[in-house]
Design an enzyme around this catalytic site. Sequence first.
Site, mmCIF file in Angstrom:
data_model
loop_
_atom_site.group_PDB
_atom_site.id
_atom_site.type_symbol
_atom_site.label_atom_id
_atom_site.label_comp_id
_atom_site.label_asym_id
_atom_site.label_seq_id
_atom_site.Cartn_x
_atom_site.Cartn_y
_atom_site.Cartn_z
ATOM 1 N N CYS A 154 -6.967 9.929 2.045
ATOM 2 C CA CYS A 154 -7.579 11.125 2.598
ATOM 3 C C CYS A 154 -7.973 12.144 1.533
ATOM 4 O O CYS A 154 -7.405 12.189 0.457
ATOM 5 C CB CYS A 154 -6.666 11.820 3.592
ATOM 6 N N ARG A 188 -11.989 8.841 -1.180
ATOM 7 C CA ARG A 188 -10.559 8.812 -0.845
ATOM 8 C C ARG A 188 -10.306 8.251 0.558
ATOM 9 O O ARG A 188 -9.163 8.078 0.967
ATOM 10 C CB ARG A 188 -9.991 10.222 -0.929
ATOM 11 N N TRP A 190 -8.387 8.315 5.584
ATOM 12 C CA TRP A 190 -8.150 6.889 5.389
ATOM 13 C C TRP A 190 -6.890 6.596 6.187
ATOM 14 O O TRP A 190 -5.795 7.027 5.820
ATOM 15 C CB TRP A 190 -7.943 6.610 3.904
ATOM 16 N N ASN A 227 -3.023 15.211 3.369
ATOM 17 C CA ASN A 227 -3.131 13.955 2.630
ATOM 18 C C ASN A 227 -1.711 13.580 2.210
ATOM 19 O O ASN A 227 -1.012 14.397 1.629
ATOM 20 C CB ASN A 227 -4.033 14.172 1.409
ATOM 21 N N GLY A 228 -1.305 12.349 2.527
ATOM 22 C CA GLY A 228 0.043 11.919 2.170
ATOM 23 C C GLY A 228 0.695 11.239 3.361
ATOM 24 O O GLY A 228 0.009 10.866 4.320
ATOM 25 N N GLU A 286 -9.862 -9.913 -13.453
ATOM 26 C CA GLU A 286 -10.581 -8.688 -13.115
ATOM 27 C C GLU A 286 -11.936 -9.021 -12.481
ATOM 28 O O GLU A 286 -12.365 -8.377 -11.519
ATOM 29 C CB GLU A 286 -10.742 -7.805 -14.367
ATOM 30 N N LYS A 325 -13.057 -7.796 -8.721
ATOM 31 C CA LYS A 325 -14.267 -6.997 -8.498
ATOM 32 C C LYS A 325 -15.119 -7.626 -7.412
ATOM 33 O O LYS A 325 -15.606 -6.949 -6.513
ATOM 34 C CB LYS A 325 -15.027 -6.905 -9.823
ATOM 35 N N GLU A 345 -13.413 -7.268 -3.944
ATOM 36 C CA GLU A 345 -13.346 -5.891 -3.461
ATOM 37 C C GLU A 345 -14.618 -5.464 -2.750
ATOM 38 O O GLU A 345 -14.562 -4.805 -1.722
ATOM 39 C CB GLU A 345 -13.143 -4.926 -4.649
ATOM 40 N N HIS A 369 -4.118 -28.729 -11.736
ATOM 41 C CA HIS A 369 -2.816 -28.872 -11.095
ATOM 42 C C HIS A 369 -2.854 -28.460 -9.623
ATOM 43 O O HIS A 369 -1.809 -28.193 -9.038
ATOM 44 C CB HIS A 369 -1.759 -28.074 -11.869
ATOM 45 N N LYS A 398 -10.272 4.800 -3.206
ATOM 46 C CA LYS A 398 -10.230 4.904 -4.669
ATOM 47 C C LYS A 398 -8.852 5.301 -5.180
ATOM 48 O O LYS A 398 -8.373 4.801 -6.180
ATOM 49 C CB LYS A 398 -11.263 5.921 -5.128
HETATM 50 C C1 G6P Z 1 -6.860 1.320 -5.748
HETATM 51 C C2 G6P Z 1 -8.322 1.161 -6.111
HETATM 52 C C3 G6P Z 1 -8.461 0.229 -7.310
HETATM 53 C C4 G6P Z 1 -7.611 0.753 -8.471
HETATM 54 C C5 G6P Z 1 -6.150 0.920 -8.069
HETATM 55 C C6 G6P Z 1 -5.349 1.650 -9.127
HETATM 56 O O1 G6P Z 1 -6.378 0.154 -5.207
HETATM 57 O O2 G6P Z 1 -9.051 0.650 -5.019
HETATM 58 O O3 G6P Z 1 -9.815 0.198 -7.708
HETATM 59 O O4 G6P Z 1 -7.710 -0.126 -9.539
HETATM 60 O O5 G6P Z 1 -6.071 1.707 -6.877
HETATM 61 O O6 G6P Z 1 -5.849 2.954 -9.254
HETATM 62 P P1 G6P Z 1 -5.532 3.913 -10.467
HETATM 63 O O7 G6P Z 1 -6.191 5.207 -10.101
HETATM 64 O O8 G6P Z 1 -4.049 4.035 -10.559
HETATM 65 O O9 G6P Z 1 -6.114 3.288 -11.696
#
Ligand code: G6P
Length: 607
Positions: A2, A27, A74, A100-101, A480, A484, A487, A503, A602
Amino acid sequence: MCGIVGYAGGRDVVPVLLNGLKKLEYRGYDSAGLAIVAGGRLEVKKTKGRLGALCSLMEGRKAPGAVGIGHTRWATHGEPSFENSHPHTNCAGDIAVVHNGIIENYQKLKKWLQQEGVVFVSETDTEVVAHLINRFYEGDLLAAVKAAVSHIEGSYALGVVSEKHPDMIVAAKKDSPLVIGAGRGENLIASDIPAILEYTRDVLFLEDREVAVITRNAVSIFDEYGMPAEREAYHVDWDAAQAEKGGYEHFMIKEIHEEPRAMADTLMSRCRDGMIDLSDIGIDEALVRDISKVGIVACGTAYHAGMVGKYIIEKLARIPVEADIASEFRYRDPLIVPGQLMIIISQSGETADTLAAMREAKKRGAKIAAIVNVVGSTIAREADAVLYTHAGPEIAVASTKAYNTQLMAIYMIALELGRLSGHLDTADYQRYVQGLNRIPALMNTVLQTKDQISRFASQQFSQSSVFFIGRGLDYVLSMEASLKLKEISYVHSEAYAAGELKHGTIALIEDGTLVVATAMQRSLFDKTVSNIKEVKARGARVLAVCFEGSDMPADIADEVIRLPETDDIFAPLLAVTPMQLFAYYMTVEKGFDVDKPRNLAKSVTVE
Ligand code: G6P
């Protein structure tokens, strides 16, 4: 997660709140709402869905000089719906709260309030806050908020307005981010700086358990004992335009194009005349004399930067490194040995799991160095030392430029540990530092692969499954790359150590399955090529990533991305960008919302 925003000043409050929420949509974006106190009345407007729906609802509504709070959600407690959207109010509808929280003891508080006759209309934890404030209200809103938060367990950033106090917002914070924007004749609150940057560059950070009263002309902060707290303003020196799309179609592609600059800025902040200096974050002779182990903790993309850290610190400094996912580390009764350095990596500096893991490590005696992008964030404030990345604001949910800068930071740490421990001699150290300094310029060449990648993605976007393979650092890069793609494009994908494929996972390779193979570790090149042949023989379509001069056999790769030559250890710095571009173009082809993928946010400030 949020996002919350609040405004007290002379402007029309409606566009100020809506613009602020727009900057906070990263957020969360499953519902949004506003509460405005205008003409002595509290008005709440909220709706399920993206911010656009709230904007339509507010069309034509003007409220100059009013105070107001806003929220983008969220969902954590209760589905996205009108009832569960914020702001939440007390029964009389004269107090409104955005939050938020997570209120961990909300069930207990709810039961108690229900016994007192309170009727709840939502499934949220937040609604208890509105009723609690009402329960303790005796004519003083600040006192009522203080009393309410003293009963709350969990995390909160709160904005509260009441029609009985038409000039003020009361804010409170614990374990969720909240900044106060100090303007001239106007003041704001927000979950993050971009939401207030249009109005002021002077920011005050509220600390945990503090409360604040924000009016048009004043900001008063009080500590948990009710004593006035002094706070110096932090002046934001990056531009609001940096948080805008600047002509690109999406934030993600804009942020990928910012990588060369972001990486150069991160490096230049610590590297002069061929020497890296990290002594101010405690990476010096004294540390290395006693160091026994390095721990790295992070989540998501930042964890993958940590995995690269494990490989290169062990290689360059010969110090054992453990890299952990934060949500696992905090509960696995971790072993912290004397002389252990913990590196915490977080773009936002607010990720709840990462923060808790850091606190756990600190409690157990580790020395904490954090790699953080957001200045003044909680992790940055609580760490013993901070190495800031200079990515600037990252808006797209999927992290790109922040990851590249995290890698830069990790390489700098690894090189310094290598030099200080004596495992890197002066010639090797200088050669590596020069190599690292050349990376940002090489990145401009890497970005030129985008047309080739976009073309390839346009042929491949209907793939239902993609495998990323590599060995050594190429395997870590594959992790990674796979994250990506998952996601944002929602295509199932897996990262596999190329040698491990046989394997089990190779059973999934069939005619036409896409395999993205990275072969940028020269010493392992032939072995990776053999693994590519194994999948090719089973009908895979292969996208290979290698150095310009590599001898990639023409008959095994359907498409080859060639990247400028650099030392093998720097391969992840160059090769991640084509992977980000691949995920981006696959998603564009599929027509999904690149910057705001479903179910993600995010900054994950809940456990
Ligand atoms: C969330 C985001 C990811 C990010 C992760 C860690 O899951 O969707 O994209 O890598 O948090 O976030 P930070 O702000 O701690 O790097």
